[in-house]
Write a protein that holds these residues in place. Structure first.
Motif, PDB file in Angstrom:
ATOM      1  N   GLU A   1      93.457  17.840  16.589  1.00 25.18           N
ATOM      2  CA  GLU A   1      92.765  17.702  17.865  1.00 25.18           C
ATOM      3  C   GLU A   1      91.734  18.819  18.042  1.00 25.18           C
ATOM      4  O   GLU A   1      90.621  18.591  18.509  1.00 25.18           O
ATOM      5  CB  GLU A   1      93.777  17.752  19.011  1.00 25.18           C
ATOM      6  N   LEU A   2      92.114  20.028  17.638  1.00 28.12           N
ATOM      7  CA  LEU A   2      91.188  21.146  17.709  1.00 28.12           C
ATOM      8  C   LEU A   2      89.978  20.899  16.807  1.00 28.12           C
ATOM      9  O   LEU A   2      88.848  21.262  17.127  1.00 28.12           O
ATOM     10  CB  LEU A   2      91.913  22.422  17.285  1.00 28.12           C
ATOM     11  N   GLY A   3      90.220  20.226  15.672  1.00 29.91           N
ATOM     12  CA  GLY A   3      89.142  19.923  14.742  1.00 29.91           C
ATOM     13  C   GLY A   3      88.173  18.881  15.251  1.00 29.91           C
ATOM     14  O   GLY A   3      87.084  18.726  14.684  1.00 29.91           O
ATOM     15  N   GLU A   4      88.547  18.139  16.300  1.00 29.16           N
ATOM     16  CA  GLU A   4      87.610  17.172  16.871  1.00 29.16           C
ATOM     17  C   GLU A   4      86.425  17.870  17.528  1.00 29.16           C
ATOM     18  O   GLU A   4      85.330  17.314  17.610  1.00 29.16           O
ATOM     19  CB  GLU A   4      88.332  16.295  17.903  1.00 29.16           C
ATOM     20  N   ALA A   5      86.684  19.093  18.041  1.00 25.97           N
ATOM     21  CA  ALA A   5      85.620  19.825  18.731  1.00 25.97           C
ATOM     22  C   ALA A   5      85.059  20.965  17.890  1.00 25.97           C
ATOM     23  O   ALA A   5      83.927  21.401  18.115  1.00 25.97           O
ATOM     24  CB  ALA A   5      86.149  20.392  20.057  1.00 25.97           C
TER      25      ALA A   5
END
Length: 553
Positions: free
Chosen positions: A477-481
C-alpha cells in the motif's frame, strides 16, 4: 525515484546493472548472499563514509553510479539549483569512486562534490530504515526526533536549541560577572571611558585617508597653481605653444598631400594628437579653476589631523582603525549589559530566557498535537500486527529544568493489555513487539515524509504467518504512493512486491561473486517456494507460492 544502479568491483560484486520500477520492490536470497550490498552501495552514494574494504579483492577501485528521476520533488530541484548542480533531461546522476587505499571521490551530475553535499542531497532522495532501526526507539533523543519530524517541527526545534544556547551563554556571562563584580564593573567603566573619548573625536570611516589627501593638496596649492599655469602656457596660452606649432605642421603637410597621398596617414595621426591635446588643455583649465590658496582650510585640516593622530597614539592604534575600534568597544559594552552594568546584563538574560520559553512553548504545543495524531495512527495499525491488546502512547514529561531540546521529554510508552498501565517502551516491549511497533511507526511516518524513495532493510525480523502477510500488504500500500525497496526473508512479504529481485552468490576462479537478477513470474514462484519450503521444494509448495502471488495482486 531511484531509476537505476550500476556497481563495479564493489565488495563481492564484479559488475551489476539494475533498473528499478515504481511501487514495492522486494529483494530476497539465501542468507549470506549479499542482500545488504544494495543498501551499502546506496548508503555510499548518499554520503556515508567509505573505506578500502569496500573494494573487491584484486581490483584497483570500486565504482558506484545511480540515476534518479527527481522531477516531481520541488525540494530536490531547489537544492540542485541552489548548489548549481542541475542535470539534463530531468535526470539526477550520482557517482562515487573508492580506490584501494580507501580514498574516495564523489560527483553529482558530473560535478565533483563534497561528502557533506552528497549527504545533504541524499536526505532528500532516500529514507533508509535499517533492520536494527527499532533499537533506536529505545533512545530518548530518537523518540523526540521521531515526534518532531512527524509534527513537521524540526526547524522550530532548531530554533529552540539556538535560543537555549544563547540564553545559557548570557547566563554564564552574568554568573561570571557576579563572581567577579569589581573586575566586571571596572571593565564596563574602562569601555565607557574609551567609547566617550573616541565618540567625541567623531572620526568617520574612511575620513583619515581623505584628510591626508586634502592636506597634501592644500599644503602644495601654490606649487600646483604655478605648475598648472606653466603647463597651460606651453600647451595653449603662450606666444609659442604646442597647439599653434601642431596647427602649422598640419597646414604644411596638408599642402604636400596633393603630391603624395602617403602623407595622409601621418595627417590622420596628427589630427588624433590635436584632439587629445585639446582634451588635455580643457581638463587642465577645469582643474586650474578649482585651485586656490586657502590658508584657513589648511589650518583646519592640520588641526584635525593632529587630533586624530594624538588619539591614535593614545590608544596605540593606526588612525584608520579608530572607527572600527569604536564599534568593537560599543559591541563589547552591549554584551556586558551596556551602561546599566549588571542590571543591564540581567535584563538581557531575562529577555533571552523569555525568547527561549516563547519558542519552546510553541514547540510543546506542536508536539502535543502531533503526539495525539501519531499515537492514534499507530494504534490503528497494531491489531493487524497481532498487537490488538496493546496500547501505544506518546507522553510529554515536563522537565523541572528547561533543556536544549525544550520544556519536556518525549517518551514512547506501551501497555501490553487494556488493564495494564502505560510504561516506557524500553521497559515493556519484547524484541518482537518492538520490531512490530517500529514497523507501524515507520509506515505511518513514511506516508508523510517528503523523500520519494523508502528502503526497509529486514524490518520484518521476528514476525511471521498472518502478521507477515499484513506487513507485506502495508508495504505494498505504501508503494502505491512511493517507491519502496524492501529486503526480506519472509515469503508473505516477497509475494506482495510489484518487482522482485533475487540476490545470489557463486564462486569462480576470481573468488566469490554476488549477483542480483530481476525475476519473471515463473521464477518468482520458484523463489517464494524456496522461501516457503527450504531445501526440498514440492509441487504443493509451488502451488502455495503461486497462490500467495495471486492473492497479493
Amino acid at each position: 525515484m531511484l531509476h537505476s544502479l550500476h556497481l563495479r568491483d564493489f565488495v563481492i560484486v564484479r559488475e551489476l546493472e539494475l533498473s528499478f520500477s515504481a511501487g514495492l520492490t522486494v529483494l530476497t536470497g539465501e542468507t549470506g548472499a549479499g542482500k545488504s550490498i544494495l543498501i551499502d552501495a546506496l548508503g555510499l552514494l548518499l554520503g556515508e563514509r567509505a573505506d578500502a574494504g569496500l573494494v573487491r579483492q584484486g581490483a584497483e577501485r570500486a565504482e558506484l553510479n545511480a540515476v534518479f528521476t527527481p522531477d516531481a520533488q520541488p525540494g530536490i530541484a531547489a537544492w540542485l539549483e541552489a548548489e548549481a548542480l542541475q542535470g539534463d533531461d530531468g535526470q539526477l546522476l550520482l557517482r562515487r569512486v573508492i580506490d584501494s587505499s580507501g580514498k574516495s571521490r564523489a560527483w553529482i551530475n558530473g560535478t565533483p562534490v563534497t561528502l557533506a553535499q552528497l549527504k545533504s542531497l541524499g536526505e532528500l532522495l532516500v529514507d533508509i530504515h535499517g533492520q536494527h532501526a527499532h533499537q533506536s526507539l529505545l533512545r530518548a533523543d530518537a523518540q523526540r526526533a521521531l515526534l518532531d519530524d512527524y509534527a513537521q517541527a524540526a526547524a522550530l526545534a532548531r530554533e529552540v536549541r539556538d535560543a537555549y544556547r544563547h540564553w545559557q551563554g548570557l547566563l554564564g556571562e552574568l554568573q561570571e560577572a557576579e563572581r567577579n563584580q569589581s573586575a566586571y564593573e571596572a571593565e564596563c567603566e574602562r569601555l565607557q571611558w574609551q567609547i566617550d573619548e573616541l565618540a567625541a573625536l567623531n572620526l568617520a570611516e574612511g575620513e583619515w585617508p581623505e584628510l591626508q589627501t586634502e592636506h597634501k593638496r592644500l599644503h602644495h596649492a601654490a606649487s600646483l597653481i604655478e605648475g598648472v599655469q606653466s603647463g597651460l602656457n606651453v600647451l595653449a596660452d603662450g606666444d609659442e605653444n604646442c597647439q599653434s606649432w601642431l596647427a602649422s605642421v598640419q597646414h604644411q603637410l596638408a599642402g604636400l598631400a596633393d603630391y603624395d597621398a602617403g602623407i595622409n596617414e601621418t595627417l590622420g595621426l596628427l589630427e588624433g594628437a590635436e584632439a587629445q591635446l585639446a582634451d588635455a588643455v580643457h581638463a587642465l583649465r577645469h582643474y586650474a579653476d578649482r585651485l586656490e590658496l586657502d590658508p584657513a582650510r589648511l589650518s583646519e585640516v592640520e588641526a584635525r589631523l593632529d587630533a586624530v593622530f594624538r588619539m591614535a597614539r593614545k590608544f596605540r592604534l593606526p588612525p584608520e582603525d579608530l572607527p572600527r575600534q569604536l564599534q568593537d568597544w560599543q559591541a563589547r559594552l552591549s554584551e556586558l549589559g551596556g551602561t546599566g552594568g549588571l542590571e543591564g546584563l540581567q535584563a538581557r538574560v531575562a529577555a533571552a530566557e523569555n525568547a527561549f520559553r516563547d519558542c519552546a512553548t510553541q514547540l510543546s504545543q506542536q508536539r502535543a498535537a502531533a503526539a495525539i495524531a501519531l499515537e492514534t495512527a499507530v494504534n490503528a495499525q497494531l491489531p493487524e500486527l497481532a498487537l490488538g491488546s496493546s496500547r501505544f502512547a506518546i507522553t510529554l514529561l515536563p522537565l523541572d529544568t528547561p533543556a536544549v531540546y525544550g520544556l519536556e521529554q518525549v517518551e514512547l510508552q506501551v501497555a501490553n493489555h487494556p488493564s495494564a498501565p502505560l510504561r516506557a517502551l524500553a521497559k515493556v516491549a519484547s524484541g518482537g513487539e518492538l520490531s512490530r511497533i517500529s514497523l507501524a511507526l515507520q509506515v505511518v511516518t513514511s506516508r508523510l515524509a517528503a523523500v520519494p524513495t523508502l528502503i526497509f532493510d529486514e524490518v520484518d525480523v521476528g514476525i511471521g504467518g498472518k502478521v507477515a502477510e499484513i506487513v507485506g500488504r502495508r508495504l505494498r500500500e505504501l508503494g502505491e504512493a512511493r517507491q519502496v525497496l524492501c529486503i526480506t526473508h519472509l515469503p508473505q512479504v516477497a509475494a506482495c512486491g510489484h518487482q522482485h529481485l533475487q540476490v545470489s552468490k557463486t564462486s569462480d576462479a576470481g573468488g566469490v561473486v554476488s549477483a542480483i537478477t530481476e525475476l519473471k513470474q515463473a521464477e518468482r514462484i520458484d523463489e517464494i517456494a524456496r522461501m516457503l519450503g527450504g531445501v526440498t521444494i514440492t509441487e504443493t509448495t509451488r502451488q502455495h507460492a503461486e497462490e500467495m502471488l495471486g492473492i497479493a495482486g
